[in-house]
Design a protein around this motif. Structure first.
Motif, mmCIF file in Angstrom:
data_model
loop_
_atom_site.group_PDB
_atom_site.id
_atom_site.type_symbol
_atom_site.label_atom_id
_atom_site.label_comp_id
_atom_site.label_asym_id
_atom_site.label_seq_id
_atom_site.Cartn_x
_atom_site.Cartn_y
_atom_site.Cartn_z
ATOM 1 N N ILE A 131 0.851 -1.186 0.000
ATOM 2 C CA ILE A 131 0.000 0.000 0.000
ATOM 3 C C ILE A 131 0.888 1.237 0.000
ATOM 4 N N MET A 132 0.337 2.364 -0.474
ATOM 5 C CA MET A 132 1.082 3.621 -0.549
ATOM 6 C C MET A 132 0.825 4.453 0.697
ATOM 7 N N ILE A 133 1.894 5.031 1.253
ATOM 8 C CA ILE A 133 1.782 6.009 2.332
ATOM 9 C C ILE A 133 2.145 7.369 1.743
ATOM 10 N N PHE A 134 1.184 8.292 1.737
ATOM 11 C CA PHE A 134 1.426 9.572 1.067
ATOM 12 C C PHE A 134 1.259 10.772 1.984
ATOM 13 N N GLY A 135 1.064 10.531 3.292
ATOM 14 C CA GLY A 135 0.927 11.669 4.190
ATOM 15 C C GLY A 135 0.838 11.261 5.646
ATOM 16 N N ILE A 136 0.952 12.269 6.505
ATOM 17 C CA ILE A 136 0.785 12.098 7.950
ATOM 18 C C ILE A 136 -0.089 13.244 8.432
ATOM 19 N N ARG A 137 -1.126 12.919 9.216
ATOM 20 C CA ARG A 137 -2.048 13.943 9.705
ATOM 21 C C ARG A 137 -2.607 13.516 11.052
ATOM 22 N N ASP A 138 -2.445 14.375 12.046
ATOM 23 C CA ASP A 138 -2.976 14.096 13.385
ATOM 24 C C ASP A 138 -2.538 12.737 13.901
ATOM 25 N N GLU A 139 -1.230 12.471 13.781
ATOM 26 C CA GLU A 139 -0.628 11.222 14.266
ATOM 27 C C GLU A 139 -1.159 9.982 13.540
ATOM 28 N N LYS A 140 -1.731 10.171 12.380
ATOM 29 C CA LYS A 140 -2.177 9.042 11.562
ATOM 30 C C LYS A 140 -1.524 9.123 10.188
ATOM 31 N N VAL A 141 -1.345 7.977 9.555
ATOM 32 C CA VAL A 141 -0.791 7.955 8.208
ATOM 33 C C VAL A 141 -1.922 7.947 7.198
ATOM 34 N N LEU A 142 -1.682 8.596 6.061
ATOM 35 C CA LEU A 142 -2.644 8.623 4.965
ATOM 36 C C LEU A 142 -2.216 7.581 3.942
ATOM 37 N N LEU A 143 -3.124 6.701 3.561
ATOM 38 C CA LEU A 143 -2.802 5.534 2.744
ATOM 39 C C LEU A 143 -3.657 5.475 1.499
ATOM 40 N N MET A 144 -3.089 4.903 0.431
ATOM 41 C CA MET A 144 -3.865 4.591 -0.765
ATOM 42 C C MET A 144 -3.639 3.128 -1.114
ATOM 43 N N ASP A 145 -4.731 2.436 -1.385
ATOM 44 C CA ASP A 145 -4.685 1.022 -1.746
ATOM 45 C C ASP A 145 -5.273 0.866 -3.141
ATOM 46 N N ASP A 146 -4.736 -0.081 -3.903
ATOM 47 C CA ASP A 146 -5.278 -0.304 -5.256
ATOM 48 C C ASP A 146 -6.281 -1.454 -5.282
ATOM 49 N N PHE A 147 -6.349 -2.229 -4.201
ATOM 50 C CA PHE A 147 -7.296 -3.352 -4.176
ATOM 51 C C PHE A 147 -7.732 -3.632 -2.751
ATOM 52 N N PRO A 148 -8.911 -3.104 -2.354
ATOM 53 C CA PRO A 148 -9.813 -2.274 -3.166
ATOM 54 C C PRO A 148 -9.268 -0.852 -3.311
ATOM 55 N N LYS A 149 -9.699 -0.158 -4.367
ATOM 56 C CA LYS A 149 -9.265 1.212 -4.580
ATOM 57 C C LYS A 149 -9.873 2.092 -3.502
ATOM 58 N N ARG A 150 -9.020 2.692 -2.700
ATOM 59 C CA ARG A 150 -9.520 3.559 -1.632
ATOM 60 C C ARG A 150 -8.364 4.339 -1.022
ATOM 61 N N VAL A 151 -8.715 5.482 -0.411
ATOM 62 C CA VAL A 151 -7.804 6.262 0.413
ATOM 63 C C VAL A 151 -8.346 6.193 1.829
#
Length: 308
Positions: A131-151
């Motif tokens: 999975i992709m990690i593309f950010g950090i916000r409020d002590e949480k990581v922001l993720l993008m997955d391709d299966f299923p497609k979601r952020v």
């Protein structure tokens, strides 16, 4: 720390990858306004090759090696490359993540254990899912997955639990341009793939279609769908230069979609129309002959430097 590179699943709608790494690699190229269509130039494969790979050689869709991985092609073209790191301590991973996000403005990929991520443990992932990690916000990581497609978001403790001892970093290469001989290489690749085949022998092989091998045939057509969609995307990116190829490629994509859906329906209903399958595959081969002949005719006037 608060940072987001604003990746979205819209990028994945055009990535046309077979693997999760391919999909995220293409998303990085798109996000950085690189001519990602050019990476598809090695993605043509003849119908008979794919059918043989799946029906006779037991190939797997998730691990299919009949097409070169997009990240390898992109590196050869001078766009971007990936580098894997294994068995890193999670605290080290966090440090590397902050550097990639803040200094390089690039995401990272993390291999994860699907059973440790909410709501997706039962999905048929590859064993090496990233999975992709593309950010950090409020002590949480922001993720993008391709299966299923979601952020989605995840706290660091849950991410550490899911972490499966491997990350992948991206490096944008200095040239950031397609090499001048890219289209010449496209012609070489396609001409090398244009292998004459014995139609009678192909038809004899297709006589073995049965309910027992419909799943393999469906996956073969799935690969053909990806291949022809990539060719269509590449042709469309060439503007007027590629316009002459689009009629056959559009039809090829319509045909592979129809055939894929039909085979899946046959599999679920446990019925089969072998003649429809055979005729569809022969029609797809005929379409390939038409557009391949045209690309050879136009080769002196085509150039990947014109990519949109």
């Amino acid at each position: 720390m608060q940072i987001s590179l604003d990746y979205s699943t819209e990028l994945l709608n055009s990535s046309l990858g077979i693997s999760c790494i391919e999909n995220h690699y293409m998303a990085v190229l798109m996000k950085n306004d690189f001519p990602y269509h050019a990476v598809y130039y090695k993605s043509f494969i003849p119908v008979i090759n794919v059918v043989v790979d799946f029906m006779k050689n037991g190939s797997s869709y998730a691990y299919y090696r009949g097409l070169e991985r997009l990240q390898y092609t992109g590196k050869q073209l001078g766009l971007a490359q990936t580098k894997a790191y294994e068995n890193l301590d999670f605290e080290k991973v966090k440090q590397m993540l902050e550097t990639e996000l803040t200094v390089k403005r690039l995401p990272i990929l993390m291999r994860v254990d699907a059973s440790k991520i909410d709501n997706v443990a039962d999905l048929p992932w590859r064993e090496d899912h990233f999975i992709m990690i593309f950010g950090i916000r409020d002590e949480k990581v922001l993720l993008m997955d391709d299966f299923p497609k979601r952020v989605f978001e995840m706290d660091f403790s849950q991410l550490q639990s899911a972490y499966n001892d491997e990350i992948i970093l991206f490096e944008l290469l200095p040239s950031n341009k397609i090499r001048q001989n890219a289209y010449e290489q496209l012609l070489i690749e396609i001409q090398a793939a244009r292998i004459a085949y014995d139609a009678h022998a192909f038809e004899q092989m297709l006589e073995s279609i049965s309910l027992d091998n419909l799943s393999a045939l469906r996956d073969a057509v799935g690969i053909l769908k990806i291949s022809r969609r990539r060719m269509e995307s590449l042709a469309a990116s060439l503007g007027e230069q590629g316009a002459s190829l689009l009629n056959e490629l559009n039809e090829a994509n319509r045909l592979t979609e129809k055939l894929y859906n039909a085979i899946e329906l046959y599999r679920l209903r446990k019925t089969i129309n072998s003649e429809f399958i055979k005729q569809s595959l022969f029609s797809l081969s005929a379409l390939d002959t038409q557009w391949l002949s045209r690309i050879q005719t136009n080769e002196s006037n085509l150039n990947l430097e014109g990519l949109k």
